[in-house]
Every structure is written in C-alpha cells, then in structure tokens.
Design a protein around this motif. Structure first.
Motif, PDB file in Angstrom:
ATOM      1  N   SER A   1       0.744  -1.066   0.140  1.00 17.02           N
ATOM      2  CA  SER A   1       0.059   0.059  -0.003  1.00 17.02           C
ATOM      3  C   SER A   1       0.748   1.201   0.028  1.00 17.02           C
ATOM      4  O   SER A   1       0.548   2.190  -0.559  1.00 17.02           O
ATOM      5  CB  SER A   1      -0.742  -0.027   1.251  1.00 17.02           C
ATOM      6  OG  SER A   1      -2.084  -1.060   1.035  1.00 17.02           O
TER       7      SER A   1
ATOM      8  N   SER B   1       0.502   3.796  -3.232  1.00 13.76           N
ATOM      9  CA  SER B   1       0.116   5.012  -2.719  1.00 13.76           C
ATOM     10  C   SER B   1       1.053   6.181  -3.279  1.00 13.76           C
ATOM     11  O   SER B   1       0.598   7.260  -3.773  1.00 13.76           O
ATOM     12  CB  SER B   1      -0.117   5.262  -1.395  1.00 13.76           C
ATOM     13  OG  SER B   1      -1.114   4.432  -0.711  1.00 13.76           O
TER      14      SER B   1
ATOM     15  N   VAL C   1      -5.289   8.870   2.850  1.00 17.39           N
ATOM     16  CA  VAL C   1      -4.886   7.672   3.090  1.00 17.39           C
ATOM     17  C   VAL C   1      -6.247   6.758   2.605  1.00 17.39           C
ATOM     18  O   VAL C   1      -6.076   5.777   1.991  1.00 17.39           O
ATOM     19  CB  VAL C   1      -4.243   7.471   4.068  1.00 17.39           C
ATOM     20  CG1 VAL C   1      -4.127   5.857   4.704  1.00 17.39           C
ATOM     21  CG2 VAL C   1      -2.859   8.013   4.266  1.00 17.39           C
TER      22      VAL C   1
ATOM     23  N   LEU D   1      -6.633   6.799  -0.978  1.00 15.93           N
ATOM     24  CA  LEU D   1      -5.585   5.854  -1.681  1.00 15.93           C
ATOM     25  C   LEU D   1      -5.909   4.383  -1.251  1.00 15.93           C
ATOM     26  O   LEU D   1      -5.370   3.667  -2.329  1.00 15.93           O
ATOM     27  CB  LEU D   1      -4.132   6.420  -0.966  1.00 15.93           C
ATOM     28  CG  LEU D   1      -3.701   7.556  -1.471  1.00 15.93           C
ATOM     29  CD1 LEU D   1      -2.572   7.974  -0.636  1.00 15.93           C
ATOM     30  CD2 LEU D   1      -3.139   7.519  -3.095  1.00 15.93           C
ATOM     31  N   LEU D   2      -6.243   3.962  -0.237  1.00 18.13           N
ATOM     32  CA  LEU D   2      -6.701   2.708   0.202  1.00 18.13           C
ATOM     33  C   LEU D   2      -7.986   2.265  -0.581  1.00 18.13           C
ATOM     34  O   LEU D   2      -7.944   0.889  -1.267  1.00 18.13           O
ATOM     35  CB  LEU D   2      -7.010   2.563   1.606  1.00 18.13           C
ATOM     36  CG  LEU D   2      -5.989   2.508   2.557  1.00 18.13           C
ATOM     37  CD1 LEU D   2      -6.291   2.692   4.131  1.00 18.13           C
ATOM     38  CD2 LEU D   2      -5.067   1.447   2.370  1.00 18.13           C
TER      39      LEU D   2
ATOM     40  N   GLN E   1      -6.472   2.240  -4.615  1.00 21.26           N
ATOM     41  CA  GLN E   1      -5.443   1.134  -4.741  1.00 21.26           C
ATOM     42  C   GLN E   1      -5.601   0.202  -3.630  1.00 21.26           C
ATOM     43  O   GLN E   1      -4.697  -0.147  -3.026  1.00 21.26           O
ATOM     44  CB  GLN E   1      -4.102   1.840  -4.671  1.00 21.26           C
ATOM     45  CG  GLN E   1      -3.609   2.766  -5.943  1.00 21.26           C
ATOM     46  CD  GLN E   1      -3.831   2.410  -7.215  1.00 21.26           C
ATOM     47  OE1 GLN E   1      -3.271   0.966  -7.305  1.00 21.26           O
ATOM     48  NE2 GLN E   1      -4.478   2.726  -8.328  1.00 21.26           N
TER      49      GLN E   1
ATOM     50  N   LEU F   1      -9.027   9.391  -8.529  1.00 20.67           N
ATOM     51  CA  LEU F   1      -8.356   9.498  -7.287  1.00 20.67           C
ATOM     52  C   LEU F   1      -8.718  11.061  -6.774  1.00 20.67           C
ATOM     53  O   LEU F   1      -8.284  11.786  -7.453  1.00 20.67           O
ATOM     54  CB  LEU F   1      -6.900   9.296  -7.410  1.00 20.67           C
ATOM     55  CG  LEU F   1      -5.971   9.648  -6.022  1.00 20.67           C
ATOM     56  CD1 LEU F   1      -6.332   8.612  -5.063  1.00 20.67           C
ATOM     57  CD2 LEU F   1      -4.409   9.602  -6.381  1.00 20.67           C
TER      58      LEU F   1
ATOM     59  N   ILE G   1      -8.333  13.046  -3.154  1.00 19.46           N
ATOM     60  CA  ILE G   1      -8.097  13.049  -1.607  1.00 19.46           C
ATOM     61  C   ILE G   1      -9.070  13.656  -0.887  1.00 19.46           C
ATOM     62  O   ILE G   1      -8.767  13.765   0.348  1.00 19.46           O
ATOM     63  CB  ILE G   1      -6.768  13.414  -1.394  1.00 19.46           C
ATOM     64  CG1 ILE G   1      -6.269  14.888  -1.532  1.00 19.46           C
ATOM     65  CG2 ILE G   1      -5.576  12.466  -2.400  1.00 19.46           C
ATOM     66  CD1 ILE G   1      -5.078  15.408  -1.309  1.00 19.46           C
TER      67      ILE G   1
ATOM     68  N   ARG H   1      -2.773   2.184   8.957  1.00 19.74           N
ATOM     69  CA  ARG H   1      -3.013   3.301   8.500  1.00 19.74           C
ATOM     70  C   ARG H   1      -2.219   4.610   9.030  1.00 19.74           C
ATOM     71  O   ARG H   1      -1.953   5.411   8.404  1.00 19.74           O
ATOM     72  CB  ARG H   1      -4.552   3.598   9.287  1.00 19.74           C
ATOM     73  CG  ARG H   1      -5.722   3.130   8.263  1.00 19.74           C
ATOM     74  CD  ARG H   1      -7.006   3.805   8.901  1.00 19.74           C
ATOM     75  NE  ARG H   1      -8.210   3.287   8.023  1.00 19.74           N
ATOM     76  CZ  ARG H   1      -8.992   2.046   8.170  1.00 19.74           C
ATOM     77  NH1 ARG H   1      -8.958   1.488   9.461  1.00 19.74           N
ATOM     78  NH2 ARG H   1      -9.689   1.977   7.256  1.00 19.74           N
TER      79      ARG H   1
ATOM     80  N   LEU I   1       0.841   4.433   6.908  1.00 20.87           N
ATOM     81  CA  LEU I   1       0.560   5.042   5.622  1.00 20.87           C
ATOM     82  C   LEU I   1       0.683   6.622   5.813  1.00 20.87           C
ATOM     83  O   LEU I   1       1.265   7.260   4.787  1.00 20.87           O
ATOM     84  CB  LEU I   1      -0.681   4.466   4.813  1.00 20.87           C
ATOM     85  CG  LEU I   1      -0.621   3.336   4.289  1.00 20.87           C
ATOM     86  CD1 LEU I   1      -1.944   2.401   4.229  1.00 20.87           C
ATOM     87  CD2 LEU I   1       0.051   3.235   2.915  1.00 20.87           C
TER      88      LEU I   1
ATOM     89  N   VAL J   1       3.805   8.146   3.755  1.00 20.85           N
ATOM     90  CA  VAL J   1       3.393   8.835   2.582  1.00 20.85           C
ATOM     91  C   VAL J   1       3.603  10.449   2.833  1.00 20.85           C
ATOM     92  O   VAL J   1       4.239  11.133   1.880  1.00 20.85           O
ATOM     93  CB  VAL J   1       1.884   8.719   2.034  1.00 20.85           C
ATOM     94  CG1 VAL J   1       1.430   9.740   1.080  1.00 20.85           C
ATOM     95  CG2 VAL J   1       1.916   7.398   1.622  1.00 20.85           C
TER      96      VAL J   1
END
Length: 402
Positions: A248, A252, A277, A280-281, A284, A332, A334, A358, A361, A365
């Motif tokens: 991930s 990400s 996040v 993104l989860l 992806q 995508l 956010i 989480r 990530l 990121v």
C-alpha cells in the motif's frame, strides 16, 4: 432468481489488467458490476467459485455469518495452492475459535495503541528518508522505503531482535512472491516457523512486553494455548502487518506521482492526510484477488442462489471502485468525503492491524512527499514491474529520483 441450470461456464479469474494503465483495475470488473455481479469463475488452482463484485454485496457477504472463512471446507476457493489449517491461524477459522484467538491480542492492536506508536513510526520514516537522500540515484522506494518500514514495525511489536530482521524479510518475501517455487516457499515457511518457535521458547525463559512475550505470559503459561499456536499467531500477524502495508505504501506513492495535482494538494494541506490515505486505500486496494468464503447454507446474492458448500470470492478491489457508491469511482480524489474502503475487509475478520497500517501509511506518505518535494519517477509507470499474479497487488520496484 437464477438457478443452477442457467449458470454460464466459469470464466478465468483474475481478469488481466491493461498494461498501459497499471493503477486501474481490469476493465472486465466494471462490466461485471453492471451486468453480472455474481459470476462463476475458475481460479488459477482450478477451483470454481462465485465472484461477488459490487460494494453492497461484498460488504454484506463479509458480515454474514452464513458464510464461513474456514479454509478446511472442501468448497473453499484456493487461489494458487492449498492452504492447510493450522492451530492459531485465526484468519482462517470461524467463531468461537476465531473469537478466542483474536481476543488474546486485540488489546495490542487498538486505535489508541496504534497512535501511541506514531512517534516511533515517524522516527523510522525520517531515518529511511535520511538514508535515501544520502544514497545514490535512482533509488528503489520498494526496497529502501516501503518494505523496511512495516517490517521494522511488526518486528518491534512481535519482539524480533533487530539483527534477525533481514532474514525475516527474506523469508516473508519468498512466501508472498508468486515466482517462488513450492520447494522454496516450503523452505521459507519452515525456516520462519523454526525461528519463531525458538523465539517463543526464549520468551518463556525471559519474559518481554511485546506481543509474543505477552501471549507467552498470559495464555501459554496458563495453559490456554500451546506453543505452536503462539508461533502461528505470530506468522499471521507478520502477514497482516507487513506485505499488505508495504504494498500500500508503494502503490500510494506511485498513485500520487501519477496524479501530481493530488500530490500538491496533500503537500500544501497536510491536514488532509487521514482522508487522503482512506482514498488511496480505496483507489489502490491491494487485495486484488479478494478473500474467500464458503456458504454454510443456501444464500441468495443479487438474485443468484449460492448453494451450501459452494465457494465465494469477495472482490474487495472491485467493490472499492463501485460507481453506485463512489461518484467517478476511478478518479483519485483525496478530498472525497465518506470514503469507507474495504482494503482491510469488513466484519469480524477485518484486518486486526488496520489501525497500525493506517498510521504507517499516513506518516510514510506525507513525510516522503514533504521532505522530498521534487520526487519523481525514474521511468514511466507503464515500464514498472508489478506482482500481477499475486494475491496482494504490488510493485516489484519503484525507481525514483529527485
């Protein structure tokens, strides 16, 4: 309602991705959600199962006690190879055993516990970025960043000595790599099991306050579980806490690099990181082959009757791109509101390490794109190598420069 006489022949699963768009799902899944949401498929292992692709159906299935997670059931859909039941493997059993095992370690994986680890994760991420900046270019973010972070975190939690973590990483890498032969996979599993057995025995002599140490003190020494069960729980936690999180992180970062407007928005508005996040989860979802279940009785899903004993695959990645739930689902965004991705599953078998993952990530990121604002791909995304046939979708490499 469809009966068995009208069921078409099983089609191969999984469907192929478009190599020119590696961050997109196979185009076939959109058609399935629209026209054929419960479809008979055949896995690479030769098993047939019902593939469920819509968000509402997948979410309901995962919460439905009429479906079993027991891998020992004859109808359980194997993906690449058989999965033998092991005592302590709480992911592959139903209540009451699942409840008993999970309760033993639940307190160590709460949201509060995950947040308490955030400073340590931040320190680790900063150290990895320091090493990147001091090293040569291009650098591979998979081997130098995405993998070491969750591996180090899960080893800390389990109580694995630092000097042994490289060997740990090699064994796990062999187990999750689809190109590994069965002989190499068996050897890696044996080495990992043997190592953890010795580690648990050491913790029996020398108590520690990590996950394995607490299992030894609270459950093993009281006779509630056996040593073998502690070892298998450790192996399950490795799986939950390492490969999916590493995958991930890498995907990400790639997704943000391929959507520079979203990357800039996150860098300029770091308070968006929690929602970013989640998006993104969703976008992806690395669980590209979903999760298996077996019907314990006849159940109807989206008009299709699934008979008792038949296997089902809940296609998490497709569910997270369901247009009936997410407007413009392939985009995508956010800042998307109310994103509730199925990346960690749903129901009683949802990933126990979801809060920790989480946190990792969010820190990895945001810190990466903030500290290296000129980060860019060293080659086009279409030329990158992916683990296309793996249960967990991932990059084999992510070469970058800055």
């Amino acid at each position: 309602m469809n009966d068995q006489s009208s069921v078409p022949a099983a089609c191969p699963f999984p469907s192929p991705r478009d190599p020119h768009h590696p961050l997109d799902l196979p185009p076939e899944y959109g058609r399935l959600r629209e026209d054929d949401p419960v479809r008979r498929v055949e896995t690479p292992a030769g098993d047939t199962a019902w593939l469920v692709s819509r968000y509402s159906d997948v979410r309901a299935l995962l919460a439905d006690p009429r479906f079993s997670a027991e891998v020992m059931n004859p109808g359980y859909p194997r993906y690449l190879f058989p999965v033998d039941p092991q005592p302590g493997a709480f992911v592959t059993v139903d209540p009451p055993e699942h409840t008993r095992y999970r309760r033993m370690i639940m307190s160590m994986f709460t949201k509060k516990k995950a947040e308490s680890i955030r400073p340590a994760v931040q320190k680790l991420v900063d150290e990895r970025i320091d090493a990147l900046l001091a090293g040569p270019q291009p650098a591979d973010l998979v081997s130098a960043f995405a993998r070491p972070i969750p591996l180090t975190v899960v080893c800390e939690l389990l109580g694995v000595p630092y000097k042994d973590r490289m060997a740990f990483g090699r064994w796990i890498g062999t187990l999750v790599e689809t190109t590994s032969s069965q002989a190499h996979r068996n050897a890696a599993a044996g080495a990992l099991f043997g190592y953890l057995t010795k580690l648990v025995m050491q913790k029996e002599r020398e108590p520690s306050d990590d996950v394995l140490g607490l299992l030894v003190e609270n459950q093993l020494k009281t006779g509630e579980i056996r040593r073998e069960e502690v070892v298998v729980i450790g192996m399950m936690l490795l799986s939950a806490g390492y490969d999916t999180t590493a995958s991930s992180i890498a995907l990400s970062v790639l997704a943000l690099l391929e959507h520079p407007d979203q990357l800039v928005k996150l860098r300029e508005n770091p308070d968006l990181v929690v929602g970013a996040v989640e998006e993104l989860l969703r976008h992806q979802n690395v669980m590209q082959c979903g999760v298996g279940r077996v019907a314990k009785e006849d159940v109807e899903i989206a008009g299709q009757v699934i008979r008792a004993g038949e296997g089902v695959i809940a296609l998490l990645s497709s569910a997270d791109r369901d247009e009936s739930v997410y407007a413009d689902a392939d985009r995508l965004d956010i800042t998307r509101k109310d994103s509730t991705p199925l990346a960690f599953g749903h129901g009683i078998h949802s990933c126990i390490a979801k809060f920790l993952s989480r946190v990792e990530l969010q820190v990895a990121v945001l810190t990466l794109i903030t500290r290296i604002p000129t980060l860019k791909l060293a080659k086009p995304a279409q030329e990158l190598r992916f683990r296309d046939g793996a249960i967990v979708y991932s990059l084999r490499e992510l070469p970058v420069t800055w």
